[in-house]
Design a protein around this motif. Structure first.
Motif, PDB file in Angstrom:
ATOM      1  N   GLN A  89     -22.638  13.319  68.919  1.00  0.00           N
ATOM      2  CA  GLN A  89     -21.741  13.441  70.058  1.00  0.00           C
ATOM      3  C   GLN A  89     -22.453  12.927  71.298  1.00  0.00           C
ATOM      4  OE1 GLN A  89     -20.061  17.356  70.558  1.00  0.00           O
ATOM      5  NE2 GLN A  89     -18.566  16.988  68.942  1.00  0.00           N
ATOM      6  N   PHE A  90     -21.807  11.987  71.981  1.00  0.00           N
ATOM      7  CA  PHE A  90     -22.373  11.411  73.196  1.00  0.00           C
ATOM      8  C   PHE A  90     -21.453  11.702  74.373  1.00  0.00           C
ATOM      9  CE2 PHE A  90     -22.502   7.712  76.127  1.00  0.00           C
ATOM     10  CZ  PHE A  90     -23.752   7.968  76.672  1.00  0.00           C
ATOM     11  N   ASP A  91     -21.987  12.386  75.348  1.00  0.00           N
ATOM     12  CA  ASP A  91     -21.233  12.739  76.555  1.00  0.00           C
ATOM     13  C   ASP A  91     -19.920  13.432  76.211  1.00  0.00           C
ATOM     14  OD1 ASP A  91     -21.037  12.912  79.288  1.00  0.00           O
ATOM     15  OD2 ASP A  91     -20.233  10.906  79.575  1.00  0.00           O
ATOM     16  N   GLY A  92     -19.991  14.328  75.225  1.00  0.00           N
ATOM     17  CA  GLY A  92     -18.840  15.131  74.836  1.00  0.00           C
ATOM     18  C   GLY A  92     -17.893  14.482  73.855  1.00  0.00           C
ATOM     19  N   GLN A  93     -18.155  13.243  73.426  1.00  0.00           N
ATOM     20  CA  GLN A  93     -17.274  12.535  72.502  1.00  0.00           C
ATOM     21  C   GLN A  93     -17.981  12.288  71.177  1.00  0.00           C
ATOM     22  OE1 GLN A  93     -15.599   8.906  74.043  1.00  0.00           O
ATOM     23  NE2 GLN A  93     -14.660   8.319  72.115  1.00  0.00           N
ATOM     24  N   ASP A  94     -17.275  12.578  70.092  1.00  0.00           N
ATOM     25  CA  ASP A  94     -17.823  12.346  68.758  1.00  0.00           C
ATOM     26  C   ASP A  94     -17.767  10.848  68.453  1.00  0.00           C
ATOM     27  OD1 ASP A  94     -18.467  12.212  66.047  1.00  0.00           O
ATOM     28  OD2 ASP A  94     -17.488  14.110  65.583  1.00  0.00           O
ATOM     29  N   ILE A  95     -18.939  10.230  68.288  1.00  0.00           N
ATOM     30  CA  ILE A  95     -18.990   8.787  68.046  1.00  0.00           C
ATOM     31  C   ILE A  95     -19.436   8.469  66.617  1.00  0.00           C
ATOM     32  CG2 ILE A  95     -19.494   8.350  70.472  1.00  0.00           C
ATOM     33  CD1 ILE A  95     -22.402   7.738  69.633  1.00  0.00           C
ATOM     34  N   THR A  96     -19.484   9.488  65.757  1.00  0.00           N
ATOM     35  CA  THR A  96     -20.055   9.327  64.421  1.00  0.00           C
ATOM     36  C   THR A  96     -19.390   8.212  63.630  1.00  0.00           C
ATOM     37  OG1 THR A  96     -20.380  11.728  64.460  1.00  0.00           O
ATOM     38  CG2 THR A  96     -20.800  10.591  62.372  1.00  0.00           C
ATOM     39  N   HIS A  97     -18.076   8.167  63.669  1.00  0.00           N
ATOM     40  CA  HIS A  97     -17.351   7.221  62.813  1.00  0.00           C
ATOM     41  C   HIS A  97     -16.476   6.262  63.618  1.00  0.00           C
ATOM     42  CE1 HIS A  97     -18.785   9.447  59.374  1.00  0.00           C
ATOM     43  NE2 HIS A  97     -18.271  10.564  59.858  1.00  0.00           N
ATOM     44  N   LEU A  98     -16.816   6.045  64.889  1.00  0.00           N
ATOM     45  CA  LEU A  98     -16.019   5.128  65.689  1.00  0.00           C
ATOM     46  C   LEU A  98     -16.189   3.698  65.181  1.00  0.00           C
ATOM     47  CD1 LEU A  98     -16.484   6.315  69.392  1.00  0.00           C
ATOM     48  CD2 LEU A  98     -14.612   6.792  67.821  1.00  0.00           C
ATOM     49  N   SER A  99     -15.106   2.937  65.250  1.00  0.00           N
ATOM     50  CA  SER A  99     -15.166   1.531  64.866  1.00  0.00           C
ATOM     51  C   SER A  99     -15.945   0.736  65.918  1.00  0.00           C
ATOM     52  CB  SER A  99     -13.758   0.951  64.747  1.00  0.00           C
ATOM     53  OG  SER A  99     -13.112   0.967  66.017  1.00  0.00           O
ATOM     54  N   ARG A 100     -16.255  -0.516  65.594  1.00  0.00           N
ATOM     55  CA  ARG A 100     -17.001  -1.351  66.530  1.00  0.00           C
ATOM     56  C   ARG A 100     -16.230  -1.533  67.834  1.00  0.00           C
ATOM     57  NH1 ARG A 100     -19.522  -6.958  64.500  1.00  0.00           N
ATOM     58  NH2 ARG A 100     -20.694  -5.394  63.295  1.00  0.00           N
ATOM     59  N   SER A 101     -14.919  -1.732  67.745  1.00  0.00           N
ATOM     60  CA  SER A 101     -14.122  -1.922  68.960  1.00  0.00           C
ATOM     61  C   SER A 101     -14.049  -0.634  69.778  1.00  0.00           C
ATOM     62  CB  SER A 101     -12.714  -2.390  68.596  1.00  0.00           C
ATOM     63  OG  SER A 101     -12.064  -1.447  67.757  1.00  0.00           O
ATOM     64  N   ALA A 102     -13.979   0.502  69.099  1.00  0.00           N
ATOM     65  CA  ALA A 102     -13.926   1.780  69.813  1.00  0.00           C
ATOM     66  C   ALA A 102     -15.268   2.117  70.466  1.00  0.00           C
ATOM     67  CB  ALA A 102     -13.512   2.900  68.855  1.00  0.00           C
ATOM     68  N   MET A 103     -16.358   1.627  69.877  1.00  0.00           N
ATOM     69  CA  MET A 103     -17.687   1.876  70.429  1.00  0.00           C
ATOM     70  C   MET A 103     -17.987   1.015  71.652  1.00  0.00           C
ATOM     71  SD  MET A 103     -19.811   4.184  69.382  1.00  0.00           S
ATOM     72  CE  MET A 103     -21.318   3.442  70.037  1.00  0.00           C
ATOM     73  N   ARG A 104     -17.303  -0.118  71.766  1.00  0.00           N
ATOM     74  CA  ARG A 104     -17.661  -1.074  72.821  1.00  0.00           C
ATOM     75  C   ARG A 104     -17.688  -0.458  74.214  1.00  0.00           C
ATOM     76  NH1 ARG A 104     -15.385  -7.166  73.458  1.00  0.00           N
ATOM     77  NH2 ARG A 104     -16.875  -7.434  71.742  1.00  0.00           N
ATOM     78  N   PRO A 105     -16.643   0.294  74.642  1.00  0.00           N
ATOM     79  CA  PRO A 105     -16.701   0.877  75.992  1.00  0.00           C
ATOM     80  C   PRO A 105     -17.884   1.830  76.168  1.00  0.00           C
ATOM     81  CG  PRO A 105     -14.471   0.982  75.105  1.00  0.00           C
ATOM     82  CD  PRO A 105     -15.357   0.593  73.973  1.00  0.00           C
ATOM     83  N   LEU A 106     -18.276   2.529  75.087  1.00  0.00           N
ATOM     84  CA  LEU A 106     -19.363   3.501  75.185  1.00  0.00           C
ATOM     85  C   LEU A 106     -20.727   2.842  75.264  1.00  0.00           C
ATOM     86  CD1 LEU A 106     -18.076   6.173  72.648  1.00  0.00           C
ATOM     87  CD2 LEU A 106     -18.150   6.359  75.128  1.00  0.00           C
ATOM     88  N   ARG A 107     -20.817   1.596  74.803  1.00  0.00           N
ATOM     89  CA  ARG A 107     -22.110   0.913  74.833  1.00  0.00           C
ATOM     90  C   ARG A 107     -22.570   0.628  76.254  1.00  0.00           C
ATOM     91  NH1 ARG A 107     -23.783   0.347  69.975  1.00  0.00           N
ATOM     92  NH2 ARG A 107     -22.404  -0.099  68.213  1.00  0.00           N
ATOM     93  N   ARG A 108     -21.660   0.702  77.205  1.00  0.00           N
ATOM     94  CA  ARG A 108     -22.062   0.567  78.601  1.00  0.00           C
ATOM     95  C   ARG A 108     -22.994   1.706  79.003  1.00  0.00           C
ATOM     96  NH1 ARG A 108     -15.818   0.019  80.601  1.00  0.00           N
ATOM     97  NH2 ARG A 108     -15.302  -1.909  79.478  1.00  0.00           N
ATOM     98  N   GLU A 109     -22.777   2.873  78.407  1.00  0.00           N
ATOM     99  CA  GLU A 109     -23.517   4.059  78.805  1.00  0.00           C
ATOM    100  C   GLU A 109     -24.581   4.473  77.804  1.00  0.00           C
ATOM    101  OE1 GLU A 109     -20.348   6.847  79.308  1.00  0.00           O
ATOM    102  OE2 GLU A 109     -19.874   6.124  81.315  1.00  0.00           O
ATOM    103  N   LEU A 110     -24.669   3.769  76.667  1.00  0.00           N
ATOM    104  CA  LEU A 110     -25.620   4.100  75.615  1.00  0.00           C
ATOM    105  C   LEU A 110     -26.338   2.825  75.191  1.00  0.00           C
ATOM    106  CD1 LEU A 110     -26.739   6.149  73.553  1.00  0.00           C
ATOM    107  CD2 LEU A 110     -24.769   5.647  72.094  1.00  0.00           C
ATOM    108  N   GLN A 111     -27.581   2.687  75.631  1.00  0.00           N
ATOM    109  CA  GLN A 111     -28.322   1.450  75.416  1.00  0.00           C
ATOM    110  C   GLN A 111     -29.620   1.715  74.658  1.00  0.00           C
ATOM    111  OE1 GLN A 111     -27.648  -1.949  76.383  1.00  0.00           O
ATOM    112  NE2 GLN A 111     -25.596  -1.108  76.526  1.00  0.00           N
ATOM    113  N   MET A 112     -30.290   0.620  74.256  1.00  0.00           N
ATOM    114  CA  MET A 112     -31.519   0.738  73.478  1.00  0.00           C
ATOM    115  C   MET A 112     -32.532  -0.302  73.942  1.00  0.00           C
ATOM    116  SD  MET A 112     -31.778   1.014  69.343  1.00  0.00           S
ATOM    117  CE  MET A 112     -33.289   1.592  68.552  1.00  0.00           C
TER     118      MET A 112
END
Length: 336
Positions: free
Chosen positions: A73-96
């Motif tokens: 869970q990242f920032d209150g949202q479960d991202i375990t099984h999100l698709s690539r398109s659904a993850m895209r907006p979250l990648r702004r806030e989650l980097q490596m």
């Protein structure tokens, strides 16, 4: 305060195939049931030997590796099984930030193109605004804006890692997973990059998962430290407790390997016997107890060796092979 990242019983297994038809005959249990939280503005250090699953865990958190079970869970949202398109907006806030700045930076692109790429992908600003942003980021990480027109091979290892950090900062993330960001650098450069990360955290309110195999490096940047062995966390506590009151035998062995700067002080090195068990066929009981051939290993087969709170905020695996008798007794009484 709610955690920025919450990992619960996370497992990442890779299939092992064989035979004429290349069917799956087993699994590499790279990460095998890991749980922890990271608070906003906190740095959690994750340490362990090479091959223990640290980098696999980091990549699973940013969804570069598939997850077998558990949740992230990242920032209150479960991202375990999100698709690539659904993850895209979250990648702004989650980097490596990756370990090897040579491999992680495209040698055919200029520094400007490398840092600007995430801004283009996410539709941030006009061309002029992106150009200004790249110049600001380079100066923010200690490089001149003129470096934007050069290529990665023209820089030293420390400078390339600064470029990688600038790229990670481009979209104003909340959490950065740092996968051994200084292990490929000279010792003289490591402290400069570590100080930069601390400065950025203070100014921007960043949270870090800082992965390393060197406890001496983690000591200077971490609020809490998690010690990982063969796909599991075996100890988790405040950095001060880990360095001054370690409980797990594996943690003590890692700490004993830190060089003592004072040559007049003698330090006893704990030399580990045996080899790290295979993650394809891990022991049925205590993995570390199996490695050191502990006499109480048989007791741990089938036992619950999960983390228990031995002191406030100090968690350690409930493993009689790895604890001092007094600590094991204390833990047994606390959980009775």
């Amino acid at each position: 305060m709610s955690p920025i990242l919450s990992v619960n019983d996370l497992k990442v297994h890779f299939p092992v195939t064989g035979g004429l038809l290349m069917r799956q005959i087993g699994s590499v249990r790279a990460v095998d049931g890991v749980s922890f939280d990271i608070a906003p503005g906190e740095t959690l250090g994750l340490v362990g030997e090479s091959g223990c699953g640290k980098s696999t865990l980091g990549k699973a958190i940013v969804r570069l590796n598939d997850i077998k079970s558990g949740s992230v869970q990242f920032d209150g949202q479960d991202i375990t099984h999100l698709s690539r398109s659904a993850m895209r907006p979250l990648r702004r806030e989650l980097q490596m930030v990756f370990q090897d700045p040579v491999e992680s930076l495209n040698a055919r692109h200029s520094v400007r193109e490398i840092i600007e790429e995430p801004l283009i992908i996410h539709g941030r600003g006009s061309s002029a605004q992106r150009r200004k942003r790249v110049d600001e980021l380079l100066e923010r990480v200690g490089l001149q804006s003129s470096a934007a027109e050069r290529y990665p091979f023209e820089f030293s290892g420390g400078q390339r890692q600064r470029i990688g950090i600038a790229r990670a900062l481009a979209l104003n993330p909340k959490l950065i997973v740092c996968d051994e960001p200084v292990s490929a650098l000279d010792v003289s450069v490591q402290s400069q990059v570590l100080n930069l990360l601390l400065e950025l955290q203070k100014d921007l309110g960043l949270s870090y998962l800082f992965i390393a195999h060197n406890l001496a490096v983690v000591k200077h940047v971490s609020d809490r430290v998690a010690v990982m062995y063969l796909g599991k966390i075996v100890e988790l506590a405040d950095a001060e407790a880990i360095y001054h009151r370690p409980k797990h035998a594996y943690t003590k062995a890692l700490l004993s390997a830190i060089p003592e700067p004072d040559p007049t002080l003698e330090k006893k090195r704990i030399l580990l016997e045996g080899d790290v068990p295979s993650p394809i066929d891990p022991p049925k009981g205590s993995a570390f107890g199996h490695r050191i051939k502990h006499p109480r290993y048989e007791e741990t087969i089938g036992a619950d060796l999960s983390l228990r709170e031995i002191e406030p905020g100090h968690w350690v695996a409930a493993d009689p092979c790895c604890l001092e008798p007094a600590d094991w007794a204390k833990l047994s009484v606390a959980t009775a």
